[in-house]
Design a protein around this motif. Structure first.
Motif, PDB file in Angstrom:
ATOM      1  N   GLN A  44       7.036   2.572   1.103  1.00  0.00           N
ATOM      2  CA  GLN A  44       5.782   1.877   0.861  1.00  0.00           C
ATOM      3  C   GLN A  44       5.448   1.014   2.076  1.00  0.00           C
ATOM      4  OE1 GLN A  44       6.802  -0.023  -2.925  1.00  0.00           O
ATOM      5  NE2 GLN A  44       5.583   1.498  -4.037  1.00  0.00           N
ATOM      6  N   PHE A  45       4.233   0.495   2.118  1.00  0.00           N
ATOM      7  CA  PHE A  45       3.780  -0.263   3.282  1.00  0.00           C
ATOM      8  C   PHE A  45       3.441  -1.696   2.895  1.00  0.00           C
ATOM      9  CE2 PHE A  45       3.147   4.129   4.283  1.00  0.00           C
ATOM     10  CZ  PHE A  45       3.396   4.251   5.647  1.00  0.00           C
ATOM     11  N   LEU A  46       3.917  -2.645   3.698  1.00  0.00           N
ATOM     12  CA  LEU A  46       3.574  -4.044   3.529  1.00  0.00           C
ATOM     13  C   LEU A  46       2.407  -4.399   4.438  1.00  0.00           C
ATOM     14  CD1 LEU A  46       7.135  -5.661   3.472  1.00  0.00           C
ATOM     15  CD2 LEU A  46       5.691  -5.057   1.526  1.00  0.00           C
ATOM     16  N   LEU A  47       1.688  -5.472   4.098  1.00  0.00           N
ATOM     17  CA  LEU A  47       0.556  -5.928   4.886  1.00  0.00           C
ATOM     18  C   LEU A  47       1.040  -6.961   5.898  1.00  0.00           C
ATOM     19  CD1 LEU A  47      -0.725  -4.656   2.325  1.00  0.00           C
ATOM     20  CD2 LEU A  47      -2.485  -6.438   2.442  1.00  0.00           C
ATOM     21  N   ASP A  86      -9.251  -2.121  -2.427  1.00  0.00           N
ATOM     22  CA  ASP A  86      -8.908  -1.385  -3.645  1.00  0.00           C
ATOM     23  C   ASP A  86      -7.619  -0.592  -3.514  1.00  0.00           C
ATOM     24  OD1 ASP A  86     -10.065   0.342  -1.807  1.00  0.00           O
ATOM     25  OD2 ASP A  86     -10.976   1.613  -3.345  1.00  0.00           O
ATOM     26  N   ARG A  87      -7.077  -0.493  -2.307  1.00  0.00           N
ATOM     27  CA  ARG A  87      -5.821   0.227  -2.126  1.00  0.00           C
ATOM     28  C   ARG A  87      -4.610  -0.708  -2.136  1.00  0.00           C
ATOM     29  NH1 ARG A  87      -5.192   2.348   2.692  1.00  0.00           N
ATOM     30  NH2 ARG A  87      -3.524   3.681   1.932  1.00  0.00           N
ATOM     31  N   VAL A 103       0.880  -1.171   0.000  1.00  0.00           N
ATOM     32  CA  VAL A 103       0.000   0.000   0.000  1.00  0.00           C
ATOM     33  C   VAL A 103       0.912   1.214   0.000  1.00  0.00           C
ATOM     34  CG1 VAL A 103      -1.698   1.310   1.325  1.00  0.00           C
ATOM     35  CG2 VAL A 103      -1.898  -1.170   1.169  1.00  0.00           C
ATOM     36  N   ASN A 104       0.586   2.222  -0.767  1.00  0.00           N
ATOM     37  CA  ASN A 104       1.485   3.363  -0.919  1.00  0.00           C
ATOM     38  C   ASN A 104       1.384   4.400   0.195  1.00  0.00           C
ATOM     39  OD1 ASN A 104       2.951   2.774  -3.370  1.00  0.00           O
ATOM     40  ND2 ASN A 104       1.000   2.981  -4.436  1.00  0.00           N
ATOM     41  N   GLN A 105       0.261   4.426   0.901  1.00  0.00           N
ATOM     42  CA  GLN A 105       0.098   5.399   1.975  1.00  0.00           C
ATOM     43  C   GLN A 105      -0.481   4.716   3.207  1.00  0.00           C
ATOM     44  OE1 GLN A 105      -2.209   8.726   0.644  1.00  0.00           O
ATOM     45  NE2 GLN A 105      -0.796   9.278  -0.990  1.00  0.00           N
TER      46      GLN A 105
END
Length: 422
Positions: free
Chosen positions: A307-310, A293-294, A284-286
């Motif tokens: 960037q962000f990992l889940l 959808d993100r 996810v970018n933010q």
């Protein structure tokens, strides 16, 4: 129930065939262009420019030399001869050495040949298309630098068949697009291109995890990739973003002793995941409220700091920012396939797929494997043994035949912007 599963299998196979066949356009007899997307404008190289902008011998490029290969060397058997009619070989030595190269180098050269003919198609038959011309490939005379990759068949010096030097800058750009691992506009007479070693598992297998990576099982235990088996239920993510345990139905690839080039993505909260360059991982970018959808599935090699990992937890997902990306060679190649097509590895949500950066297409392509798995639950099972006292079943190793077929098709259909067909 069996009839229903069989029908599902037929429908799945038909869907994949239609999906893949729909990516090409057929036309009448004679030379034609099959286009998958609009042709991109190329930015020509300038003299001495090279891509990537690192040393040829770094991990991010073609990697360290393995040492010269002579005709009597056992490694010489791994080299291949290139007889592609779309490539012209100078063969100055008159011994066929300019046709000898590694399998990966051959693959990339043939991809470049297609791109060159698409770039300068001519007007057949009066004006034939321009072809790529190989001036030098494998060299067993040690005429290059001490550590040259020409000695291993991992490098080629190329120009165009019309000997038009004004085309060299564009030729270099096309070589990058064809997939060469390092390209340099080396001189006024040729472009130097090289590739990583065929022994790199990251090349052969594309998308895998390291053997030391861990997963969480439905019974609460944690196991390494080297320990899990088909039939285990591991933590994964459903298509709607909910954490759930999903059954491992196969290994698309498994090699306990294989080596590969792995990317490790480090997060601000201490998690890290290690996977090969073309393996898909969710980002996810933010750092905002998480919605389906993100989420984007991207290649590990393209993940950037910031960037962000889940992060997959027992009943929820949180985000953690990437703080560093490191690259190193590691041992152990594992590519488990779950029914959901996702897997939580080292607490980070990743896809089971690689090479095609479209989750919908990738998941659809493996629908026949999921359908076959469902059908097999209702079929008689057999245990094979090598003697009367051994009833164990060895864990399959190597690339799964179905994954290998899709990988081969995928390289043909998706690794080129266009295909030139006679």
């Amino acid at each position: 129930m069996i009839a229903a599963c069989s029908q599902r299998l037929v429908h799945s196979v038909a869907f994949v065939i239609l999906l893949l066949s729909g990516l090409t356009l057929s036309c009448g007899p004679g030379p034609r262009l099959i286009s998958q997307r609009k042709h991109k404008k190329t930015s020509p190289f300038v003299l001495k420019q090279h891509v990537p902008n690192v040393s040829e011998y770094t991990l991010g490029a073609s990697g360290q030399p393995d040492g010269p290969i002579k005709r009597g060397d056992p490694r010489f058997q791994d080299l291949v001869e290139n007889h592609d009619s779309n490539v012209i070989f100078r063969d100055e030595e008159r011994d066929g050495s300019d046709r000898i190269m590694s399998k990966r180098c051959k693959d990339k050269l043939e991809a470049l040949a297609i791109k060159v003919m698409n770039q300068w198609p001519g007007s057949p038959p009066e004006t034939p298309p321009v072809k790529v011309r190989v001036k030098e490939a494998w060299d067993d005379n040690l005429l290059h630098g001490e550590t040259s990759l020409h000695y291993e068949g991992r490098a080629v010096d190329v120009a165009t068949s019309d000997r038009d030097r004004s085309k060299l800058g564009t030729l270099a750009r096309l070589a990058v697009e064809a997939g060469f691992d390092w390209v340099e506009y080396e001189s006024h007479g040729h472009i130097h291109c090289s590739v990583q070693s065929d022994s790199s598992a990251a090349i052969k297998n594309g998308g895998c995890f390291n053997g030391e990576s861990t997963v969480r099982l439905s019974d609460g235990k944690t196991r390494t990739m080297a320990e899990i088996q088909v039939g285990d239920h591991v933590m994964s993510m459903r298509s709607d973003g909910v954490i759930e345990y999903s059954e491992i139905i196969a290994f698309m690839d498994r090699d306990d002793n294989g080596y590969g080039l792995f990317y490790t993505l480090h997060t601000e909260t201490g998690e890290s995941i290690t996977l090969t360059a073309k393996h898909l991982v969710y980002i996810v970018n933010q750092n905002m409220s998480l919605t389906i959808d993100r989420m984007d599935a991207v290649f590990a090699e393209s993940v950037e700091e910031g960037q962000f990992l889940l992060i997959g937890e027992r009943d929820s997902i949180r985000l953690s920012q990437v703080t560093a990306v490191t690259v190193e060679t590691r041992r152990g190649i594992y590519a488990p396939l779950t029914k959901h097509g996702t897997i939580v590895v080292d607490d980070i949500v990743a896809s089971c797929y690689a090479f095609i950066d479209n989750i919908v297409i990738a998941h659809a392509a493996f629908a026949p494997m999921r359908a076959y798995h469902d059908i097999s639950q209702f079929l008689p099972s057999y245990t094979w043994s090598v003697d009367n006292n051994d009833t164990s079943v060895a864990t399959p190793t190597g690339m799964h035949w179905y994954a290998n077929v899709l990988y081969t098709v995928g390289r043909t259909l998706f690794s080129k912007d266009t295909l030139y067909v006679h």
